[in-house]
Every structure is written in C-alpha cells, then in structure tokens.
Design a protein around this motif. Sequence first.
Motif, mmCIF file in Angstrom:
data_model
loop_
_atom_site.group_PDB
_atom_site.id
_atom_site.type_symbol
_atom_site.label_atom_id
_atom_site.label_comp_id
_atom_site.label_asym_id
_atom_site.label_seq_id
_atom_site.Cartn_x
_atom_site.Cartn_y
_atom_site.Cartn_z
ATOM 1 N N UNK A 1 0.841 -1.206 0.000
ATOM 2 C CA UNK A 1 0.000 0.000 0.000
ATOM 3 C C UNK A 1 0.869 1.247 0.000
ATOM 4 N N UNK A 2 1.914 1.234 0.821
ATOM 5 C CA UNK A 2 2.837 2.375 0.879
ATOM 6 C C UNK A 2 3.512 2.570 -0.472
ATOM 7 N N UNK A 3 3.907 1.475 -1.120
ATOM 8 C CA UNK A 3 4.564 1.560 -2.426
ATOM 9 C C UNK A 3 3.609 2.112 -3.485
ATOM 10 N N UNK A 4 2.329 1.747 -3.411
ATOM 11 C CA UNK A 4 1.336 2.267 -4.358
ATOM 12 C C UNK A 4 1.179 3.775 -4.170
ATOM 13 N N UNK A 5 1.143 4.240 -2.921
ATOM 14 C CA UNK A 5 1.050 5.676 -2.657
ATOM 15 C C UNK A 5 2.314 6.384 -3.124
#
Length: 73
Positions: free
Chosen positions: A54-58
């Motif tokens: 999720x952090x990587x997508x953001x």
Amino acid sequence: MQDAYYRVQTGLFRNWNNAQRMLNELLEQDFPAFIDDSGPYIRVQVGGYSDLEEAAAMEQRLKRAGYQTVIVS
C-alpha cells in the motif's frame, strides 16, 4: 512484536514555512499528508500503512505527481 508501519516521506525541512507549503500543496491534491516534527527536522509525510505494498502504491502516485519520495517505517 509490533508490525511495521510505513509512511511515504516527501520532504525534510529545517524551515517550518517550507514544510507547511509542501503540506498544503499535498492536501490540496487530496493526499493524506501530515507534518511530523518529533525529530531534529520537520518531515512531511503521507499516509500510514501497515502493508508495504500500500505504501509503495502511494509512493508511485506521489512520484507521478512530481514528488521525490522515500518510504519510512
């Protein structure tokens, strides 16, 4: 043991006004940004994710918007 918690950092400042300017810019674009001034520098960060993906997508969204980023935990 506590699970890792990830945030995407977009800025590291000594000057409060510069940090506030970046924060406002991010908030205007609907990024869930905030200021963390708990350390020696003022950090502008986005999110708060228990999942690294999720952090990587953001992080990818922020990079496409023109920000230099680093994922921190």
